[in-house]
Design an enzyme around this catalytic site. Structure first.
Site, mmCIF file in Angstrom:
data_model
loop_
_atom_site.group_PDB
_atom_site.id
_atom_site.type_symbol
_atom_site.label_atom_id
_atom_site.label_comp_id
_atom_site.label_asym_id
_atom_site.label_seq_id
_atom_site.Cartn_x
_atom_site.Cartn_y
_atom_site.Cartn_z
ATOM 1 N N LYS A 197 0.854 -1.182 0.000
ATOM 2 C CA LYS A 197 0.000 0.000 0.000
ATOM 3 C C LYS A 197 0.895 1.237 0.000
ATOM 4 C CE LYS A 197 -3.571 2.465 2.526
ATOM 5 N NZ LYS A 197 -4.494 2.485 3.663
ATOM 6 N N LYS A 249 -2.327 -1.556 -3.712
ATOM 7 C CA LYS A 249 -3.155 -0.365 -3.623
ATOM 8 C C LYS A 249 -2.287 0.879 -3.661
ATOM 9 C CE LYS A 249 -6.192 1.850 -0.370
ATOM 10 N NZ LYS A 249 -6.781 1.818 0.942
HETATM 11 C C1 PBG Z 1 -6.991 3.516 5.618
HETATM 12 C C2 PBG Z 1 -7.490 3.439 4.226
HETATM 13 C C3 PBG Z 1 -7.403 4.410 3.235
HETATM 14 C C4 PBG Z 1 -8.036 3.900 2.099
HETATM 15 C C5 PBG Z 1 -8.498 2.639 2.431
HETATM 16 N N1 PBG Z 1 -8.126 2.349 3.735
HETATM 17 C C6 PBG Z 1 -6.918 5.794 3.293
HETATM 18 C C7 PBG Z 1 -5.499 6.076 3.512
HETATM 19 O O1 PBG Z 1 -4.640 5.200 3.592
HETATM 20 O O2 PBG Z 1 -5.223 7.262 3.636
HETATM 21 C C8 PBG Z 1 -8.164 4.622 0.805
HETATM 22 C C9 PBG Z 1 -9.166 4.063 -0.148
HETATM 23 C C10 PBG Z 1 -9.514 4.984 -1.245
HETATM 24 O O3 PBG Z 1 -8.866 6.027 -1.459
HETATM 25 O O4 PBG Z 1 -10.472 4.664 -1.964
HETATM 26 N N2 PBG Z 1 -7.965 3.010 6.525
#
Ligand code: PBG
Length: 327
Positions: A197, A249
């Site tokens: 991520k 991601k």
């Molecule tokens: C953190 C989380 C995020 C997203 C999913 N889980 C935000 C981040 O890491 O700032 C982002 C998902 C999206 O942008 O659609 N709980």
């Protein structure tokens, strides 16, 4: 007169020929719908930066889940927005808290017809918006955060989640969650690790979706966009720690990472087409600059072609409807 040996165009002559020879095709069963539920709402609340996506009430969430089942969508990923936040994200552990209650409500609605997944992360629950607790210097404390993740995971498993999605990028989070689940008697609750991520500018609209309190960024725990090799290490660690599935991601700016992970992962690979990817396409389509349906379909197919077995996308239900039409 010499002729080309191969004429690839032969296989493109008719829609039926193209359909027959397509290397990849989309299935509703491999789509996962991310959904937001906000505590204390009486009406669904539209998210301005994500046209078509809402913060749900209990009722609208249940309806969305039922509709997903109806159209054969594979899963739903739940995010909760609590009414009260504190430094340690305490509300995440409350069995009656917004996310735990939503898991129970959705399970009551769909049973086992839809794979119910939930976000294991503190950012929606902390008053500073970070994915973990802070030490005296404002640095996210890895191991103190892990303790809470373990408890959060058990609370979500108890509420009935089939799959937990730890998204905080703390080192060792999968091992701690796996052990907590086993100790609490939840051996069959699966974990999809947000393994690779990246710290991404494309999360912007999500931050509105969850009323994020974050100032600053998540660069001390999420990956650096410059790094490719490191994704393999993250996946290897998560698989060793017991991840049942791994995730890449964002998706569209990271298709190389997705292809690398798909080539080496011994477990199923998910990709998350995130909020900013959604909003960009919606915005361009709203301006009449691109064909909305064609662009959505192409974007998700590209993610699949790069190697994803499952795609989290805010278009999951709509796309499933189109796939049904064209069957
Ligand atoms: C953190 C989380 C995020 C997203 C999913 N889980 C935000 C981040 O890491 O700032 C982002 C998902 C999206 O942008 O659609 N709980």
């Amino acid at each position: 007169m010499s002729f080309p040996t191969h004429r690839p165009r032969r296989l493109r002559t008719t829609p039926a020929m193209r359909r027959l020879t397509a290397e990849h095709r989309l299935n509703a069963a491999e789509l996962i719908l991310p959904a937001f539920i906000r505590e204390g709402l009486t009406e669904p609340n539209p998210i301005a930066s994500m046209p078509g996506v809402q913060q749900h009430t209990t009722d609208s969430l249940k309806r969305a889940a039922a509709e997903a089942v109806e159209l054969g969508v594979g899963g739903i990923m739940l995010f909760g927005i609590p009414a009260e936040r504190d430094a340690r994200g305490t509300a995440s552990l409350d069995p009656e808290g917004v996310l735990n209650k939503a898991i129970r409500d959705v399970r009551a609605e769909v049973g086992d017809e839809l794979v119910v997944m939930s976000d294991v992360c503190l950012d929606e629950f902390t008053d500073h918006g970070h994915c973990g607790v802070l030490d005296g210097n404002g640095y996210v404390d890895n191991d103190a955060t892990l303790e809470i993740y373990g408890q959060m995971a058990v609370a979500q498993a108890e509420a009935g989640a089939h799959v937990l999605g730890p998204s905080g990028m703390m080192d060792g989070q999968i091992a701690v969650i796996r052990q907590a689940l086993e100790q609490a008697g939840h051996a069959n609750t699966a974990v999809v690790a947000y393994a690779a991520k990246y710290a991404s500018a494309f999360y912007g609209p999500f931050r509105e979706a969850v009323d994020s309190q974050l100032t600053g960024d998540r660069r001390t725990y999420q990956m650096d966009a410059a790094n490719r090799r490191e994704a393999i290490l993250e996946v290897e660690l998560d698989v060793e720690e017991g991840a049942d599935m791994v995730m890449v991601k964002p998706a569209m700016s990271y298709l190389d990472i997705l292809a690398d992970v798909a080539a080496m992962s011994p477990v199923p690979v998910a990709a998350y087409q995130i909020s900013g990817e959604y909003s960009m396409i919606e915005a361009a389509a709203a301006n009449g600059w691109i064909d909305r349906r064609a662009a959505i379909t192409e974007s998700v197919l590209g993610i699949k072609r790069a190697g994803a077995n499952m795609v989290l996308t805010y278009w999951a239900t709509e796309l499933a409807g189109w796939l049904k039409e064209t069957r």
